[in-house]
Design a protein around this motif. Structure first.
Motif, PDB file in Angstrom:
ATOM      1  N   ARG A   1      16.529  -3.329  20.972  1.00 48.97           N
ATOM      2  CA  ARG A   1      15.205  -3.110  20.410  1.00 48.97           C
ATOM      3  C   ARG A   1      14.701  -1.710  20.746  1.00 48.97           C
ATOM      4  N   CYS A   2      14.997  -1.231  21.938  1.00 54.36           N
ATOM      5  CA  CYS A   2      14.605   0.138  22.294  1.00 54.36           C
ATOM      6  C   CYS A   2      15.249   1.139  21.335  1.00 54.36           C
ATOM      7  N   GLY A   3      16.538   0.930  21.038  1.00 59.69           N
ATOM      8  CA  GLY A   3      17.211   1.810  20.095  1.00 59.69           C
ATOM      9  C   GLY A   3      16.592   1.750  18.714  1.00 59.69           C
ATOM     10  N   GLN A   4      16.200   0.557  18.283  1.00 66.43           N
ATOM     11  CA  GLN A   4      15.568   0.409  16.970  1.00 66.43           C
ATOM     12  C   GLN A   4      14.218   1.109  16.925  1.00 66.43           C
ATOM     13  N   LEU A   5      13.426   0.983  17.997  1.00 66.63           N
ATOM     14  CA  LEU A   5      12.111   1.627  18.035  1.00 66.63           C
ATOM     15  C   LEU A   5      12.247   3.145  18.050  1.00 66.63           C
ATOM     16  N   ALA A   6      13.219   3.659  18.815  1.00 66.98           N
ATOM     17  CA  ALA A   6      13.447   5.102  18.835  1.00 66.98           C
ATOM     18  C   ALA A   6      13.911   5.590  17.462  1.00 66.98           C
ATOM     19  N   ALA A   7      14.806   4.829  16.833  1.00 73.49           N
ATOM     20  CA  ALA A   7      15.275   5.208  15.496  1.00 73.49           C
ATOM     21  C   ALA A   7      14.133   5.208  14.498  1.00 73.49           C
ATOM     22  N   LEU A   8      13.206   4.242  14.613  1.00 75.84           N
ATOM     23  CA  LEU A   8      12.037   4.210  13.736  1.00 75.84           C
ATOM     24  C   LEU A   8      11.218   5.487  13.880  1.00 75.84           C
ATOM     25  N   ALA A   9      11.040   5.946  15.113  1.00 75.87           N
ATOM     26  CA  ALA A   9      10.262   7.168  15.336  1.00 75.87           C
ATOM     27  C   ALA A   9      10.937   8.375  14.696  1.00 75.87           C
ATOM     28  N   TRP A  10      12.234   8.531  14.933  1.00 74.83           N
ATOM     29  CA  TRP A  10      12.941   9.695  14.391  1.00 74.83           C
ATOM     30  C   TRP A  10      13.019   9.647  12.868  1.00 74.83           C
ATOM     31  N   LEU A  11      13.307   8.478  12.309  1.00 76.50           N
ATOM     32  CA  LEU A  11      13.410   8.378  10.855  1.00 76.50           C
ATOM     33  C   LEU A  11      12.062   8.600  10.182  1.00 76.50           C
ATOM     34  N   SER A  12      10.981   8.123  10.782  1.00 78.83           N
ATOM     35  CA  SER A  12       9.652   8.308  10.193  1.00 78.83           C
ATOM     36  C   SER A  12       9.295   9.787  10.114  1.00 78.83           C
ATOM     37  N   GLY A  13       9.523  10.517  11.216  1.00 77.60           N
ATOM     38  CA  GLY A  13       9.198  11.943  11.217  1.00 77.60           C
ATOM     39  C   GLY A  13      10.027  12.737  10.226  1.00 77.60           C
ATOM     40  N   PHE A  14      11.333  12.451  10.160  1.00 76.22           N
ATOM     41  CA  PHE A  14      12.200  13.211   9.267  1.00 76.22           C
ATOM     42  C   PHE A  14      11.948  12.846   7.809  1.00 76.22           C
ATOM     43  N   ALA A  15      11.595  11.587   7.543  1.00 79.38           N
ATOM     44  CA  ALA A  15      11.256  11.209   6.171  1.00 79.38           C
ATOM     45  C   ALA A  15      10.008  11.954   5.705  1.00 79.38           C
ATOM     46  N   ASN A  16       9.014  12.054   6.581  1.00 81.61           N
ATOM     47  CA  ASN A  16       7.800  12.804   6.255  1.00 81.61           C
ATOM     48  C   ASN A  16       8.130  14.259   5.942  1.00 81.61           C
ATOM     49  N   ALA A  17       8.981  14.873   6.759  1.00 81.48           N
ATOM     50  CA  ALA A  17       9.338  16.279   6.550  1.00 81.48           C
ATOM     51  C   ALA A  17      10.142  16.469   5.264  1.00 81.48           C
ATOM     52  N   LEU A  18      11.009  15.519   4.946  1.00 82.72           N
ATOM     53  CA  LEU A  18      11.800  15.627   3.719  1.00 82.72           C
ATOM     54  C   LEU A  18      10.921  15.598   2.473  1.00 82.72           C
ATOM     55  N   VAL A  19       9.781  14.927   2.558  1.00 82.95           N
ATOM     56  CA  VAL A  19       8.858  14.889   1.427  1.00 82.95           C
ATOM     57  C   VAL A  19       7.992  16.145   1.380  1.00 82.95           C
ATOM     58  N   MET A  20       7.405  16.516   2.531  1.00 86.04           N
ATOM     59  CA  MET A  20       6.381  17.564   2.534  1.00 86.04           C
ATOM     60  C   MET A  20       6.954  18.975   2.534  1.00 86.04           C
ATOM     61  N   THR A  21       8.123  19.185   3.098  1.00 91.26           N
ATOM     62  CA  THR A  21       8.667  20.552   3.166  1.00 91.26           C
ATOM     63  C   THR A  21       8.918  21.144   1.781  1.00 91.26           C
ATOM     64  N   PRO A  22       9.673  20.492   0.904  1.00 86.24           N
ATOM     65  CA  PRO A  22       9.879  21.098  -0.429  1.00 86.24           C
ATOM     66  C   PRO A  22       8.591  21.209  -1.229  1.00 86.24           C
ATOM     67  N   GLN A  23       7.691  20.228  -1.089  1.00 82.93           N
ATOM     68  CA  GLN A  23       6.425  20.290  -1.816  1.00 82.93           C
ATOM     69  C   GLN A  23       5.620  21.518  -1.396  1.00 82.93           C
ATOM     70  N   THR A  24       5.658  21.841  -0.119  1.00 82.19           N
ATOM     71  CA  THR A  24       4.910  22.993   0.390  1.00 82.19           C
ATOM     72  C   THR A  24       5.567  24.298  -0.021  1.00 82.19           C
ATOM     73  N   LEU A  25       6.889  24.367   0.087  1.00 81.13           N
ATOM     74  CA  LEU A  25       7.586  25.622  -0.198  1.00 81.13           C
ATOM     75  C   LEU A  25       7.585  25.975  -1.683  1.00 81.13           C
ATOM     76  N   LEU A  26       7.472  24.975  -2.551  1.00 80.75           N
ATOM     77  CA  LEU A  26       7.508  25.232  -3.985  1.00 80.75           C
ATOM     78  C   LEU A  26       6.146  25.609  -4.569  1.00 80.75           C
ATOM     79  N   LEU A  27       5.115  25.665  -3.755  1.00 85.21           N
ATOM     80  CA  LEU A  27       3.806  26.097  -4.250  1.00 85.21           C
ATOM     81  C   LEU A  27       3.867  27.547  -4.725  1.00 85.21           C
ATOM     82  N   PRO A  28       3.342  27.869  -5.911  1.00 84.93           N
ATOM     83  CA  PRO A  28       3.287  29.274  -6.346  1.00 84.93           C
ATOM     84  C   PRO A  28       2.390  30.096  -5.426  1.00 84.93           C
TER      85      PRO A  28
END
Length: 313
Positions: free
Chosen positions: A140-167
């Motif tokens: 369960r500790c491994g699952q909770l840690a994985a949830l934290a890492w996956l949540s942060g990286f999923a957020n970055a995968l969405v917001m990084t290209p959206q931010t960089l592609l702004l004119p």
């Protein structure tokens, strides 16, 4: 005219503290010192957590994750900052800026969720000590840690290209010392309301929900502590949670103050120094907060330094 997005071959110019040239040598020395402390402190925690069996517990597992996070976060931003503080060159390549933005978004999100997971760990230790080993089994500790890492990286995968592609209509000057999302969004020459709405929507599960879970966890802890009749028992409970609570206050206090300020030139300057605090000071003091009065860590360090090897079976 240069292209108006991150693909510009000239990259970006990080303005940073260039309006205070006399301050830059001092900042260079301070940032370098804190960076070295971050490497030493967090590296030590990771090493001791791996070598000593007494530290093979949920608390130290999550603390080692926090140390890995801090090392990655500072290494993703501080070397570029040191380069820019060292001389007149303030440029950062487009791939470098994209990488820096991704690291800041991803690891900032990971830390929010990870601090909530650590609050749950402390709640279980204080409120349900007899079931602690069951509630926080290694899997369960491994699952909770994985949830934290996956949540942060999923957020970055969405917001990084959206931010960089702004004119940006040829604008290259970033009024900050790192490629942070608010500074890059502020350079846009189009309406950014849709992106800001998306950022807020993602901030709810990544930032606000973890904060709410932390507050709920400490509400349960406070009630449990009030029911403890002995002073020694209360002090033990406070020691169990004190380090984590200090880290949460430092982390969220800085973010809340930084992002709730009304926009103004003075607020922008304060924001730079607060980001500097969050970027270099917080990762370096986290190991001190957790280990300053921690006997288990002191004993583990003594064993390693005296050459007695790793953990006992």
């Amino acid at each position: 005219m240069e292209r108006d997005n991150a693909s510009s071959p000239g990259g970006f110019v990080l303005v940073g503290f260039s309006d205070r040239p006399r301050l830059e040598p001092v900042l260079f020395a301070v940032v370098l010192a804190f960076y070295l402390l971050t490497l030493l402190g967090n590296g030590t925690i990771i090493l001791l957590s791996a070598l000593d069996a007494r530290l093979h517990t949920p608390m130290y597992f999550f603390l080692a994750n926090l140390s890995v996070l801090d090392l990655c976060f500072t290494t993703g931003s501080v070397p570029q900052l040191l380069h820019n503080l060292r001389g007149p060159d303030k440029t950062i390549s487009a791939p470098g800026c994209a990488t820096q933005l991704f690291v800041v978004l991803a690891l900032g999100g990971v830390e929010c969720v990870l601090l909530a997971v650590m609050a749950y760990d402390r709640r279980a230790a204080v409120c349900q000590p007899l079931r602690y080993a069951v509630l926080l089994r290694p899997r369960r500790c491994g699952q909770l840690a994985a949830l934290a890492w996956l949540s942060g990286f999923a957020n970055a995968l969405v917001m990084t290209p959206q931010t960089l592609l702004l004119p940006r209509c040829g604008r290259r000057r970033v009024d900050h010392f790192l490629c942070e999302m608010p500074a890059l969004v502020g350079m846009a020459c189009v309406d950014t309301a849709a992106l800001e709405a998306l950022a807020f929507a993602l901030a709810v599960p990544i930032v606000l929900a973890p904060l709410a879970l932390i507050l709920v966890s400490y509400g349960h802890i406070a009630r449990a502590v009030r029911r403890i009749r002995t002073g020694a028992g209360r002090r033990k409970a406070v020691r169990t949670c004190g380090a984590h609570l200090a880290v949460v206050a430092l982390f969220y206090g800085t973010i809340i103050y930084m992002y709730l300020q009304p926009p103004s030139p003075r607020a922008q300057d304060r924001g730079k120094f607060l980001t500097l605090l969050y970027t270099i000071v917080t990762p370096s003091v986290n190991p001190l907060i957790y280990t300053l009065r921690n006997r288990d860590v002191h004993e583990a360090a003594r064993k390693v330094l005296l050459g007695k090897g790793g953990a006992e079976a």
